[in-house]
Scaffold this active site. Structure first.
Site, PDB file in Angstrom:
ATOM      1  N   ASP A  10       0.825  -1.218   0.000  1.00  0.00           N
ATOM      2  CA  ASP A  10       0.000   0.000   0.000  1.00  0.00           C
ATOM      3  C   ASP A  10       0.855   1.261   0.000  1.00  0.00           C
ATOM      4  O   ASP A  10       2.012   1.254   0.414  1.00  0.00           O
ATOM      5  CB  ASP A  10      -0.923   0.008   1.217  1.00  0.00           C
ATOM      6  CG  ASP A  10      -0.152   0.014   2.529  1.00  0.00           C
ATOM      7  OD1 ASP A  10       0.813  -0.773   2.644  1.00  0.00           O
ATOM      8  OD2 ASP A  10      -0.491   0.802   3.430  1.00  0.00           O
ATOM      9  N   GLU A  11       0.261   2.330  -0.434  1.00  0.00           N
ATOM     10  CA  GLU A  11       0.795   3.686  -0.305  1.00  0.00           C
ATOM     11  C   GLU A  11       2.251   3.810  -0.768  1.00  0.00           C
ATOM     12  O   GLU A  11       3.026   4.573  -0.200  1.00  0.00           O
ATOM     13  CB  GLU A  11       0.658   4.183   1.138  1.00  0.00           C
ATOM     14  CG  GLU A  11      -0.794   4.282   1.593  1.00  0.00           C
ATOM     15  CD  GLU A  11      -0.935   4.724   3.037  1.00  0.00           C
ATOM     16  OE1 GLU A  11      -1.862   5.503   3.331  1.00  0.00           O
ATOM     17  OE2 GLU A  11      -0.139   4.272   3.882  1.00  0.00           O
ATOM     18  N   SER A  12       2.598   3.080  -1.807  1.00  0.00           N
ATOM     19  CA  SER A  12       3.965   3.160  -2.325  1.00  0.00           C
ATOM     20  C   SER A  12       4.014   4.256  -3.392  1.00  0.00           C
ATOM     21  O   SER A  12       4.231   4.004  -4.580  1.00  0.00           O
ATOM     22  CB  SER A  12       4.384   1.800  -2.895  1.00  0.00           C
ATOM     23  OG  SER A  12       5.788   1.733  -3.043  1.00  0.00           O
TER      24      SER A  12
END
Length: 523
Positions: A335-337
C-alpha cells in the site's frame, strides 16, 4: 413484650433449617434467552432453570488428546481464580450424569470446525463440537453465561449458576480478525498476548501483525541482523522502539495457536520501508542510507526494485518468516507506495508473489496489489478503494473486508476522543456495528469475501490502555459482524447486549470507551 422460650427456639430452628438448605440448593428460575452473549448465537432455547458449578464439579472429556486436554485446562484456568475451585479433568467416553462434559462429535456437519452445541440442564453442562476448535469457541460462550465476576482474578463469594437451555452456534465467515501495528509504536509480547486473549474472548480467529514500517522493524531476521539492531531501535516520537526475537515470535504464535488464532505476519513493501532502507543502504537506488524516521507521514520510501539484492533480501525475509509461521499466509503490504512508479511496482509485486508461493505460502496484500497479475490463491485486503476489491474479484482473488471508514480501530469515535485519527471517518460504536460485509458494495458479494479484519494502526497509541480504548467496545461489534448472520443483527437489540457487558469489561480491566450511544448497565 412476648418472650420466646428455648423450646420454641428449637422448634423454629428445626423448621427453618431445612428451608434454608432447600433454598440454597434449588436453582433459581432463569432465562437463557435474556443473557447477554456477544457474538449473538444462531439459536438459543431456554428451559427456565439453572446449573450450578461447585467445588465438586468435574470437567470430563469424551476424548483425551493434546488439543482437548488443552481446552479443558484453559476452561479450568479460566474458572479457577474467581471460584477458587480446583477442577479435576477426567476422561469419560460416555456422557456423565453430572459435571461439565466436553464432547467431540460428528453428528452435526453444520457446525463445521468452529461451531458448537451447548446443552445445560440442572445436572450437567454438555459442550459438543466436531473439532477441539469448536469446543474452545463454545467455552467463550460459557464464560459469558456465568456472572461477570467469573473474570475476576481473586476468589469471589457467590454462586456460579448458568441458565439452562440449548445453544447451537457456528460462524458466518472463516476469517474474523484484527490487525495490530507494532511498527509505529512497539508493544511487548505480553501486550500482544493480552490482545490475543481479548479477541479470542469474542471468537475472533486471526491476528495480523504489522511487523515492519518506516518507523521500525520489529522481527529478528538472522540473515539481515541490522534490521532490528538498527531499524528496530526507535518509533514514532523518538522512543526506544524494540523488536521480537525469533523465540519471542514463536512464543506469540504458540500462545495464539492454543487459542485457535492464526498469526498473519506482514512485512510491508516496496513502500513503508524506511527502517529497512536505513539499515541496509544497498536496498536504496542511491546506495545511501536515509536517517531513521520517527514521524507519521506515509508514501515517501521505496525499495529499489531494479536491484537484484532487493529480491535476495525479500526472499531471505520471507523464507525466515515462513519457517516461523505455521499459518498459510504472508502479508506483503503493497500500500501507499507513492514514490514507486507503476511500471516498477507491478513487476515487483509479481515477483514477490512468486517468492511467497515458492515458500509454500499464500500472499495477502492491501488492495493496491490488484495492479499486478494476481494468482487465484492470493488474498486482497480492501481498505481504501472498492474498485480495487472488484478488480481483485475479477482476477479470481478473494477479499478481506477492512474498509477504513468502517473498520479501522484507530479512527476516533468523535471529535472529542482522546486518541486516534479521523482521516477516514469518525467511527462511533453504532457506525462500527451497523454495516454488512456483503452489502457494502453491490459488486463485492458474499461469495467473494472470506471475512472481516479490524486494523489498529498505532501512530497515536503507546500503552495497552490506549489499545483497549480504541479497541473496545468496537471490536465486539466487528466480532459479531464476522460471526453472526446479518438476519440476527440489529443495533437496538445489540446495544442492550453490549450495555450488559459493562461489568464484565471492568472486571477484565479493559479500558473501554463509554460511548453515549450505549445505555451501559452499571452493576
Amino acid at each position: 413484650m412476648h418472650s420466646v422460650t428455648e423450646k420454641t427456639k428449637r422448634h423454629l430452628i428445626i423448621f427453618i433449617f431445612p428451608i434454608l438448605i432447600f433454598s440454597c440448593t434449588q436453582p433459581e428460575p432463569t432465562d437463557l434467552t435474556k443473557v447477554s452473549i456477544i457474538p449473538i448465537p444462531i439459536t438459543v432455547e431456554a428451559t427456565g432453570s439453572a446449573y450450578t458449578i461447585t467445588s465438586e464439579t468435574v470437567i470430563y472429556l469424551s476424548e483425551s488428546n493434546d488439543e482437548t486436554k488443552n481446552v479443558a485446562a484453559y476452561l479450568s484456568n479460566l474458572l479457577h481464580p474467581a471460584t477458587g475451585f480446583d477442577f479435576k479433568i477426567e476422561l469419560s467416553e460416555n456422557e456423565p450424569k453430572a459435571g461439565i462434559y466436553l464432547a467431540l462429535t460428528s453428528e452435526n456437519n453444520e457446525l463445521g470446525t468452529e461451531g458448537y452445541e451447548l446443552e445445560v440442564t440442572e445436572d450437567i453442562m454438555k459442550l459438543s463440537a466436531n473439532q477441539p476448535e469448536g469446543l474452545f469457541r463454545g467455552v467463550q460462550t460459557l464464560r459469558q453465561l456465568l456472572p461477570a465476576d467469573i473474570e475476576a482474578q481473586s476468589v469471589q463469594n457467590q454462586q456460579w449458576q448458568v441458565a439452562t437451555g440449548k445453544i447451537v452456534d457456528y460462524p458466518e465467515y472463516e476469517h474474523r480478525g484484527s490487525m495490530l501495528d507494532v511498527s509505529r509504536h512497539f508493544f511487548s509480547k505480553e501486550d500482544v498476548k493480552r490482545y490475543i486473549d481479548l479477541i479470542a474472548a469474542y471468537k475472533m480467529n486471526r491476528l495480523h501483525l504489522h511487523l515492519a514500517d518506516d518507523q521500525g522493524w520489529r522481527i529478528e531476521i538472522k540473515s539481515w541482523p541490522n534490521l532490528t539492531v538498527h531499524g528496530g531501535k526507535t518509533e514514532v516520537g523518538g522512543g526506544d522502539g524494540g523488536f521480537y526475537t525469533q523465540e519471542d515470535y514463536k512464543e506469540i504464535v504458540q500462545y495464539a495457536a492454543e487459542r485457535y488464532i492464526m498469526i498473519i505476519p506482514e512485512i510491508d513493501m516496496p513502500g513503508h520501508t524506511n527502517a529497512a532502507l536505513s539499515s541496509y543502504p544497498e536496498l536504496n537506488c542511491s546506495g545511501e542510507a536515509p536517517e531513521l524516521y520517527t514521524g507519521t507521514e506515509v508514501g515517501f520510501s521505496t525499495l529499489c526494485t531494479d536491484k537484484e539484492i532487493t529480491y535476495k533480501f525479500v526472499d531471505d525475509v520471507i523464507s525466515e518468516l515462513a519457517t516461523l509461521t505455521p499459518g498459510p499466509y504472508i502479508h506483503v503490504g503493497g500500500d501507499e507506495s507513492h514514490v514507486t512508479a507503476m511500471e516498477d511496482y507491478i513487476p515487483f509485486i509479481n515477483r514477490v508473489q512468486e517468492i511467497v508461493m515458492s515458500h509454500n505460502k499464500k500472499m495477502i496484500g492491501w488492495d493496491e496489489v490488484v495492479n499486478a497479475e494476481l494468482d487465484s490463491s492470493t488474498i486482497v485486503q480492501y481498505w481504501s478503494e472498492a474498485d480495487n476489491a472488484v478488480m481483485a474479484i475479477n482476477q479470481g482473488a478473494k477479499v478481506i473486508m477492512s474498509p477504513a471508514y468502517k473498520a479501522y480501530l484507530d479512527m476516533q469515535y468523535d471529535s472529542a476522543s482522546r486518541l486516534g485519527q479521523n482521516w477516514a471517518a469518525y467511527i462511533e460504536v453504532d457506525e462500527a456495528y451497523q454495516w454488512d460485509l456483503a452489502s457494502l458494495n453491490a459488486t463485492i458479494t458474499r461469495d467473494n469475501i472470506i471475512g472481516i479484519e479490524a486494523p489498529l494502526w498505532s501512530e497515536t497509541i503507546e500503552t495497552m490502555d490506549d489499545i483497549e480504548y480504541l479497541m473496545f467496545p468496537r471490536i465486539m461489534g466487528y466480532a459479531e459482524i464476522g460471526w453472526s448472520p446479518v438476519k440476527l443483527r440489529n443495533w437496538e437489540e445489540y446495544k442492550m447486549r453490549l450495555a450488559a457487558q459493562s461489568s464484565r469489561l471492568k472486571i477484565m480491566q479493559v479500558d473501554y470507551y463509554p460511548s453515549t450511544k450505549v445505555p451501559w448497565v452499571t452493576n
